[in-house]
Design a protein around this motif. Structure first.
Motif, PDB file in Angstrom:
ATOM      1  N   SER A  71      -5.673  62.800 -21.431  1.00 25.61           N
ATOM      2  CA  SER A  71      -4.826  63.665 -20.833  1.00 25.61           C
ATOM      3  C   SER A  71      -3.293  63.348 -20.582  1.00 25.61           C
ATOM      4  O   SER A  71      -2.315  64.052 -20.311  1.00 25.61           O
ATOM      5  CB  SER A  71      -5.258  64.007 -19.154  1.00 25.61           C
ATOM      6  OG  SER A  71      -5.233  62.884 -18.573  1.00 25.61           O
ATOM      7  N   PRO A  74      -0.697  63.185 -24.545  1.00 28.12           N
ATOM      8  CA  PRO A  74       0.079  64.577 -24.927  1.00 28.12           C
ATOM      9  C   PRO A  74       1.441  64.651 -24.282  1.00 28.12           C
ATOM     10  O   PRO A  74       2.259  64.832 -24.642  1.00 28.12           O
ATOM     11  CB  PRO A  74      -0.631  65.710 -24.826  1.00 28.12           C
ATOM     12  CG  PRO A  74      -2.082  65.116 -24.837  1.00 28.12           C
ATOM     13  CD  PRO A  74      -2.044  63.926 -24.265  1.00 28.12           C
ATOM     14  N   ASP A  75       1.555  64.228 -23.195  1.00 28.39           N
ATOM     15  CA  ASP A  75       2.683  64.330 -22.173  1.00 28.39           C
ATOM     16  C   ASP A  75       3.705  63.248 -22.605  1.00 28.39           C
ATOM     17  O   ASP A  75       4.858  63.600 -22.773  1.00 28.39           O
ATOM     18  CB  ASP A  75       2.340  63.906 -20.743  1.00 28.39           C
ATOM     19  CG  ASP A  75       1.457  64.948 -20.310  1.00 28.39           C
ATOM     20  OD1 ASP A  75       1.614  66.162 -20.518  1.00 28.39           O
ATOM     21  OD2 ASP A  75       0.998  64.612 -19.085  1.00 28.39           O
ATOM     22  N   LEU A  77       3.664  62.193 -25.903  1.00 29.93           N
ATOM     23  CA  LEU A  77       4.062  62.442 -27.259  1.00 29.93           C
ATOM     24  C   LEU A  77       4.964  63.811 -27.303  1.00 29.93           C
ATOM     25  O   LEU A  77       5.870  63.719 -28.054  1.00 29.93           O
ATOM     26  CB  LEU A  77       2.838  63.043 -27.947  1.00 29.93           C
ATOM     27  CG  LEU A  77       1.875  61.984 -28.416  1.00 29.93           C
ATOM     28  CD1 LEU A  77       0.517  62.628 -29.116  1.00 29.93           C
ATOM     29  CD2 LEU A  77       2.528  60.917 -29.293  1.00 29.93           C
ATOM     30  N   LEU A  78       4.993  64.678 -26.266  1.00 29.28           N
ATOM     31  CA  LEU A  78       5.933  65.977 -25.972  1.00 29.28           C
ATOM     32  C   LEU A  78       7.159  65.440 -25.312  1.00 29.28           C
ATOM     33  O   LEU A  78       8.056  66.567 -25.055  1.00 29.28           O
ATOM     34  CB  LEU A  78       5.229  67.044 -25.520  1.00 29.28           C
ATOM     35  CG  LEU A  78       3.930  67.679 -26.223  1.00 29.28           C
ATOM     36  CD1 LEU A  78       3.195  68.586 -25.353  1.00 29.28           C
ATOM     37  CD2 LEU A  78       4.335  68.236 -27.735  1.00 29.28           C
ATOM     38  N   LEU A 124      -4.987  61.125 -32.440  1.00 29.50           N
ATOM     39  CA  LEU A 124      -3.854  61.071 -31.496  1.00 29.50           C
ATOM     40  C   LEU A 124      -2.886  60.108 -32.019  1.00 29.50           C
ATOM     41  O   LEU A 124      -1.808  60.270 -32.163  1.00 29.50           O
ATOM     42  CB  LEU A 124      -4.353  60.689 -30.049  1.00 29.50           C
ATOM     43  CG  LEU A 124      -4.834  61.907 -29.159  1.00 29.50           C
ATOM     44  CD1 LEU A 124      -5.409  61.273 -28.154  1.00 29.50           C
ATOM     45  CD2 LEU A 124      -3.938  62.826 -29.184  1.00 29.50           C
ATOM     46  N   ASN A 127      -0.732  61.426 -35.152  1.00 24.28           N
ATOM     47  CA  ASN A 127       0.112  62.100 -34.492  1.00 24.28           C
ATOM     48  C   ASN A 127       1.536  61.572 -33.929  1.00 24.28           C
ATOM     49  O   ASN A 127       2.417  61.806 -34.223  1.00 24.28           O
ATOM     50  CB  ASN A 127      -0.162  63.311 -33.575  1.00 24.28           C
ATOM     51  CG  ASN A 127      -1.335  64.278 -34.227  1.00 24.28           C
ATOM     52  OD1 ASN A 127      -1.389  64.357 -35.240  1.00 24.28           O
ATOM     53  ND2 ASN A 127      -1.880  64.917 -33.239  1.00 24.28           N
ATOM     54  N   ALA A 128       1.207  60.450 -33.102  1.00 29.43           N
ATOM     55  CA  ALA A 128       2.159  59.678 -32.555  1.00 29.43           C
ATOM     56  C   ALA A 128       2.868  58.819 -33.602  1.00 29.43           C
ATOM     57  O   ALA A 128       4.178  58.821 -33.523  1.00 29.43           O
ATOM     58  CB  ALA A 128       1.532  58.452 -31.499  1.00 29.43           C
ATOM     59  N   ARG A 131       5.264  61.388 -35.213  1.00 30.61           N
ATOM     60  CA  ARG A 131       6.511  61.611 -34.464  1.00 30.61           C
ATOM     61  C   ARG A 131       7.299  60.511 -34.491  1.00 30.61           C
ATOM     62  O   ARG A 131       8.701  60.624 -34.533  1.00 30.61           O
ATOM     63  CB  ARG A 131       5.825  62.155 -33.314  1.00 30.61           C
ATOM     64  CG  ARG A 131       6.901  62.387 -32.116  1.00 30.61           C
ATOM     65  CD  ARG A 131       6.856  63.979 -31.761  1.00 30.61           C
ATOM     66  NE  ARG A 131       7.627  64.048 -30.581  1.00 30.61           N
ATOM     67  CZ  ARG A 131       8.604  64.573 -30.654  1.00 30.61           C
ATOM     68  NH1 ARG A 131       9.421  64.729 -31.659  1.00 30.61           N
ATOM     69  NH2 ARG A 131       9.470  64.729 -29.603  1.00 30.61           N
TER      70      ARG A 131
END
Length: 149
Positions: A71, A74-75, A77-78, A124, A127-128, A131
């Motif tokens: 949970s 994602p915060d 990463l965004l 995850l 993706n990180a 990015r």
């Protein structure tokens, strides 16, 4: 199935001493402030060594930590952090979780459970890293000049 270690209080020094015992790897059960009563003895800090007994407890602890990690990642990463600090923090949290599982809970979890969590963390982490690579390319002067060609 369980072992009770009693604390002794030294009256002269007024300190608690634990009887000498080497603690092996086990699953910590319960809250450290709460006392449980087992056969007329109050016990806190239960440590379970038996793998079949420790599996459900370990799975609940790991699943709770995993859901919390899923949970929060994602915060991070965004976020609009252009330095990539939040993404590095996300990668550090993923690696820290993996090390905790490897060192503390691996003996108590099933292979399918470990693989399921590893696959989710791998997605995850990838993706990180992608990015973070994008941020580095955007900051690099070489990348800016190569886009004009």
């Amino acid at each position: 199935m369980y072992l009770i270690v009693k604390k002794k209080v030294d009256k002269r020094k007024k300190k608690k001493k634990i009887e000498s015992m080497q603690l092996r790897n086990g699953v910590l059960f319960g809250v450290h402030d709460k006392k449980y009563k087992i056969k007329d003895a109050y016990v806190c800090n239960l440590i379970i060594y038996h793998k079949k007994l420790g599996h459900p407890i370990a799975w609940k602890q790991v699943e709770k930590k995993y859901q919390k990690l899923i949970s929060t990642i994602p915060d991070l990463l965004l976020s609009d952090d252009e330095s990539g600090e939040s993404i590095r923090e996300a990668l550090n949290q993923i690696e820290k979780f993996r090390q905790i599982i490897k060192n503390k809970y691996r003996d108590y979890l099933k292979k399918q459970e470990l693989e399921k969590m590893a696959n989710g963390l791998l997605i995850l982490q990838k993706n990180a890293q992608d990015r973070l690579l994008q941020i580095y390319k955007a900051r690099s002067p070489i990348a800016r000049h190569s886009s004009y060609r």
